[in-house]
Every structure is written in structure tokens, then in C-alpha cells.
Enzyme design. Structure first.
Site, PDB file in Angstrom:
ATOM      1  N   GLY A 109       0.589  -0.962  -0.109  1.00 59.08           N
ATOM      2  CA  GLY A 109      -0.225   0.071  -0.199  1.00 59.08           C
ATOM      3  C   GLY A 109       0.960   0.973   0.119  1.00 59.08           C
ATOM      4  N   ASP A 133       4.728  -9.436   6.625  1.00 59.86           N
ATOM      5  CA  ASP A 133       4.208 -10.492   6.207  1.00 59.86           C
ATOM      6  C   ASP A 133       5.018 -10.698   4.710  1.00 59.86           C
ATOM      7  OD1 ASP A 133       2.112 -10.499   7.265  1.00 59.86           O
ATOM      8  OD2 ASP A 133       0.616  -8.928   6.560  1.00 59.86           O
ATOM      9  N   ARG A 160       4.308 -26.099  23.166  1.00 61.24           N
ATOM     10  CA  ARG A 160       4.737 -27.114  23.218  1.00 61.24           C
ATOM     11  C   ARG A 160       4.713 -27.694  24.668  1.00 61.24           C
ATOM     12  NH1 ARG A 160       5.309 -30.485  18.700  1.00 61.24           N
ATOM     13  NH2 ARG A 160       5.563 -29.770  16.988  1.00 61.24           N
ATOM     14  N   ARG A 168      -1.767 -32.624  25.488  1.00 63.49           N
ATOM     15  CA  ARG A 168      -2.875 -31.552  24.667  1.00 63.49           C
ATOM     16  C   ARG A 168      -2.468 -31.259  24.086  1.00 63.49           C
ATOM     17  NH1 ARG A 168      -3.819 -26.909  29.795  1.00 63.49           N
ATOM     18  NH2 ARG A 168      -4.399 -28.928  31.023  1.00 63.49           N
ATOM     19  N   GLY A 176      -1.072 -12.708   9.872  1.00 59.62           N
ATOM     20  CA  GLY A 176      -1.077 -12.385   8.773  1.00 59.62           C
ATOM     21  C   GLY A 176      -2.042 -12.732   8.095  1.00 59.62           C
ATOM     22  N   ARG A 177      -3.261 -11.135   8.322  1.00 56.04           N
ATOM     23  CA  ARG A 177      -3.964 -11.347   7.304  1.00 56.04           C
ATOM     24  C   ARG A 177      -4.522 -12.531   5.782  1.00 56.04           C
ATOM     25  NH1 ARG A 177      -8.175  -6.929   6.043  1.00 56.04           N
ATOM     26  NH2 ARG A 177      -6.303  -6.040   6.238  1.00 56.04           N
ATOM     27  N   GLY A 191       7.965 -28.161  13.525  1.00 58.65           N
ATOM     28  CA  GLY A 191       7.824 -28.645  13.786  1.00 58.65           C
ATOM     29  C   GLY A 191       5.946 -28.927  13.813  1.00 58.65           C
ATOM     30  N   ALA A 192       5.591 -28.291  13.320  1.00 57.49           N
ATOM     31  CA  ALA A 192       3.476 -29.173  13.466  1.00 57.49           C
ATOM     32  C   ALA A 192       3.359 -29.321  12.568  1.00 57.49           C
ATOM     33  CB  ALA A 192       3.061 -27.126  13.290  1.00 57.49           C
ATOM     34  N   GLU A 193       2.424 -30.387  13.244  1.00 54.11           N
ATOM     35  CA  GLU A 193       1.275 -31.203  12.866  1.00 54.11           C
ATOM     36  C   GLU A 193       0.554 -30.784  10.999  1.00 54.11           C
ATOM     37  OE1 GLU A 193       2.451 -31.274  15.998  1.00 54.11           O
ATOM     38  OE2 GLU A 193       3.437 -33.160  16.178  1.00 54.11           O
TER      39      GLU A 193
HETATM   40  P1  ADP Z   1       1.169  -2.101   3.484  1.00 55.96           P
HETATM   41  O1  ADP Z   1       2.041  -0.541   3.294  1.00 55.96           O
HETATM   42  O2  ADP Z   1       1.965  -1.942   4.806  1.00 55.96           O
HETATM   43  O3  ADP Z   1       0.575  -2.983   2.613  1.00 55.96           O
HETATM   44  P2  ADP Z   1      -1.245  -0.090   4.024  1.00 55.96           P
HETATM   45  O4  ADP Z   1      -2.219  -1.308   2.783  1.00 55.96           O
HETATM   46  O5  ADP Z   1      -2.092  -0.378   5.044  1.00 55.96           O
HETATM   47  O6  ADP Z   1       0.141  -0.629   4.550  1.00 55.96           O
HETATM   48  O7  ADP Z   1      -1.200   1.018   3.341  1.00 55.96           O
HETATM   49  C1  ADP Z   1      -0.572   2.672   4.411  1.00 55.96           C
HETATM   50  C2  ADP Z   1      -0.787   3.632   2.937  1.00 55.96           C
HETATM   51  O8  ADP Z   1      -0.886   3.402   2.475  1.00 55.96           O
HETATM   52  C3  ADP Z   1      -2.219   3.109   3.519  1.00 55.96           C
HETATM   53  O9  ADP Z   1      -2.968   4.222   4.653  1.00 55.96           O
HETATM   54  C4  ADP Z   1      -2.718   5.120   2.404  1.00 55.96           C
HETATM   55  O10 ADP Z   1      -2.481   6.596   3.156  1.00 55.96           O
HETATM   56  C5  ADP Z   1      -1.261   4.529   1.766  1.00 55.96           C
HETATM   57  N1  ADP Z   1      -1.976   4.592   0.504  1.00 55.96           N
HETATM   58  C6  ADP Z   1      -1.807   2.138   0.814  1.00 55.96           C
HETATM   59  N2  ADP Z   1      -2.266   2.384  -1.085  1.00 55.96           N
HETATM   60  C7  ADP Z   1      -2.720   4.041  -2.024  1.00 55.96           C
HETATM   61  C8  ADP Z   1      -2.825   3.810  -3.370  1.00 55.96           C
HETATM   62  N3  ADP Z   1      -3.317   3.026  -4.397  1.00 55.96           N
HETATM   63  N4  ADP Z   1      -2.016   5.340  -3.492  1.00 55.96           N
HETATM   64  C9  ADP Z   1      -2.184   6.209  -2.824  1.00 55.96           C
HETATM   65  N5  ADP Z   1      -1.662   5.360  -1.147  1.00 55.96           N
HETATM   66  C10 ADP Z   1      -1.943   4.523  -1.119  1.00 55.96           C
END
Ligand code: ADP
Length: 327
Positions: A109, A133, A160, A168, A176-177, A191-193
Site C-alpha cells: 500500500g 508479511d 509445546r 494436549r 498474516g491476514r 515442527g507443526a503437525e
Molecule cells: P502497507 O504499506 O503495509 O501495505 P497499507 O496498505 O495500510 O500498508 O498502506 C499504507 C498507506 O499507504 C495507506 O494508509 C495509504 O496512506 C497509502 N496507500 C495505500 N494504497 C494507496 C494507493 N493506492 N494510493 C495512494 N496511497 C496509498
């Protein structure tokens, strides 16, 4: 490529914080100072940029931070930055302070925001991938991933101990959404199952078979790693459903934000330091807009346009690896 001589730069961290971001900031600041480039820190990511929260930094501003998690520049999510007018204002603020280039440490982002600054205003930008991530498009590695895996792995080791003492089964939920990377690596290293990716559907029969196989072969305890999914807590539902369906009891441990903090590992410190150093040299050589990536075992600058997008699903067959090694 551009020939503009860079005399003054600014650096910010954006999106989720990650251990090792401070190492990258330190490298950016100290390389700039060594090369006679003026360097500014922007607090709180794009929000701070729009608010003109900008201060000059020197070699001493980044003393004693190499070992600290989080980011001394703080970070934020800034919805406003999706708007063209906000980005125009950002460039105006940078230019008013005679800042020639911006270094953005963050994830996909944050990179999208930085690259748009270049596309709309030809403002020189460099990206440094920083997120636990490990999902930045165009780079095999992101700063913070190794530390997060290490933290989660150590936590599972502790779980563990109690799992074995009480005979248990445990579901341990890791962060990691949108990315499977942490779950896969922690699964192998602890070593997870079994590893569960809720977004791919939950095969209860398969989980049951794996846990039963362990019990039948004399195991004292079993660990199942669960990728966090859309929101934390899915493991409770899985554990309850397993009990309802098969009468199999299990406990749940959600690691949550502990995985985001803590001292960066040597790998994160090293890669972050090299990425910060290379970013300043790239700016001096006119190699921008670009991203300092980690590819084929090396820190390498790549054109920014090769690093914006969505990375392919993390297709390492580590789920099978974890399963086979846990017999
Ligand atoms: P990450 O950088 O960890 O992927 P985010 O997806 O939350 O985290 O993005 C962080 C920030 O980057 C956002 O809050 C926004 O300010 C900016 N951002 C994200 N996507 C865009 C975009 N397409 N255009 C402009 N700014 C963006």
C-alpha cells in the site's frame, strides 16, 4: 532514470510497523550524512507528511536504535493519501522544504502511494520493503519477516512444553491476514503437525486425521498452526468444531501483536542496513524511481514499476514439508 542531483532527502515509515525498520532508517540517515546529503525524518507516515511533521536528522538522531523494534519515525495509515489533492499537497510540502527525494519504508500500500507521487508529479521516490508479511510484489524478502517468524517460533516452543506436559493439542494462531508466509515458515520451524489457511477452506476431517495419527503413534502433543485470516480468533471456532465433530479436545493460543515487536534478528538488521545504504547510492546515481529488493539472495535495486502490484500467492509447498516431517 533522471539526472537531477539529489542534495536533500526525506524518509518515512508507513503501514504496519516491522522490526528492522529502525535499521533501515539508521542506514538511510547515516549514508546520507556520509555522502553530504541533507536528511529529514517524517513522523507518522503519509499523515505526518501532510501535516508537515518533518525534522532534520543527523548521525546522532539514529544512535542506539539498531536493536529496537518498531519505528522511531512512527507510522500510520492515511486514507486521505488515496486522494489526488492530498498527494499534490504532499509534493508541495516537500518542495517547500527543498527536499529532492522521498524514501518510503513500508508494504504494498505504501509503495502504491509512493509510486503515484512519481507518476503524478515526477517526484523522485525509492521504496524499501518493510512488513512482517513478506508479501511485497517484486521482492523475495521484506524487512521484519525473519524476526516475526523467530518470535512466533519461540512462542510455539513454549506452548509445546505445556502441550507435552498435559498431553494436549494446541491451535496456535499466527499473524498474516492476507499472507500465508508466516504460518508456513512457523509451521516448518516449529515442527507443526498441520497448518490451516482459513481462507482456503477448513478440512476438519484432514485435521482430525493428522492429530489422530499423532496420538495413535504415541505423540504426547500436537501443534496446529493457523493463519490469522480476516480477523483474529478463527482458531476458537476450529477447535470447537473439531470437538463437536470428533470429540477431540484442543486448546487455543493466539500470538497476535507480539509478533510485530521485538529486537530485529541479524538477518533483518543486515538486509535493512544494506537496503538503506543502497537506496541513497541509487538516488545519487539517478537510479529512481526504484525499490531496494531482495532477489536471488542479494539486495538489488529494481525499477519501481516492477514492484507495484499484488504478489502471486505464496506458493511454496511448505505445508506438505511440515506435514511429512511431523510424522
Ligand atoms: P502497507 O504499506 O503495509 O501495505 P497499507 O496498505 O495500510 O500498508 O498502506 C499504507 C498507506 O499507504 C495507506 O494508509 C495509504 O496512506 C497509502 N496507500 C495505500 N494504497 C494507496 C494507493 N493506492 N494510493 C495512494 N496511497 C496509498
Amino acid at each position: 532514470m533522471s539526472a537531477k542531483k539529489i542534495q536533500s532527502i526525506a524518509v518515512l515509515t508507513s503501514g504496519g510497523d516491522a522490526p528492522g525498520m529502525n535499521c533501515a532508517i539508521r542506514a538511510v540517515v547515516r549514508t546520507s550524512v556520509s555522502q553530504g546529503i541533507k536528511v529529514f525524518g517524517i513522523q507518522r507516515g503519509y499523515s505526518g507528511l501532510l501535516n508537515d511533521e518533518i525534522h532534520e536528522m543527523d548521525a546522532r538522531s539514529v544512535g542506539n536504535i539498531i536493536q529496537r523494534g518498531g519505528t522511531i519515525l512512527q507510522t500510520s495509515r492515511c486514507p486521505e493519501f488515496h486522494e489526488k489533492e492530498a498527494r499534490r499537497k504532499a509534493v508541495e510540502i516537500l518542495k517547500k522544504r527543498n527536499i529532492d527525494a522521498l524514501i518510503v519504508i513500508g508494504g504494498n500500500g505504501s509503495f502504491a502511494g509512493a509510486y503515484t507521487l512519481f507518476q503524478e508529479h515526477q517526484f523522485p521516490v525509492i521504496g524499501i520493503p518493510g512488513t512482517i508479511d513478506n508479501d511485497v510484489f517484486g521482492s523475495d524478502y521484506t524487512i521484519g519477516f525473519d524476526t516475526a517468524v523467530q518470535t512466533a517460533m519461540e512462542a510455539v516452543d513454549k506452548v509445546r512444553d505445556t502441550a507435552a506436559s498435559h498431553k494436549r493439542n494446541f491451535f496456535v494462531e499466527v499473524m498474516g491476514r492476507k499472507s500465508e508466509a508466516i504460518a508456513l515458515h512457523v509451521g516448518v520451524c516449529s515442527g507443526a503437525e498441520f497448518i490451516v489457511f482459513p481462507h482456503k477452506g477448513i478440512d476438519y476431517e484432514k485435521i482430525h486425521q493428522n492429530l489422530k495419527r499423532g496420538i495413535d503413534s504415541g505423540k504426547q502433543a500436537s501443534i496446529v498452526i493457523v493463519q490469522e485470516g480476516e480477523k483474529p480468533g478463527k482458531s476458537y471456532e476450529i477447535s470447537e468444531t473439531l470437538y463437536e465433530k470428533y470429540g477431540l479436545k484442543s486448546h487455543v493460543c493466539i500470538l497476535g501483536h507480539t509478533q510485530r515487536g521485538g529486537k530485529p534478528t541479524a538477518i533483518d538488521r543486515f538486509i535493512a542496513s544494506k537496503m538503506g545504504f543502497d537506496s541513497i547510492h541509487a538516488l545519487m546515481e539517478g537510479n529512481y524511481p526504484s525499490v531496494s529488493t531482495f532477489c536471488s539472495g542479494k539486495v538489488t535495486m529494481k525499477p519501481f514499476e516492477d514492484c507495484v502490484g499484488v504478489r502471486d500467492p505464496y506458493d511454496q509447498p511448505y505445508g506438505d514439508l511440515a506435514k511429512e516431517l511431523s510424522i
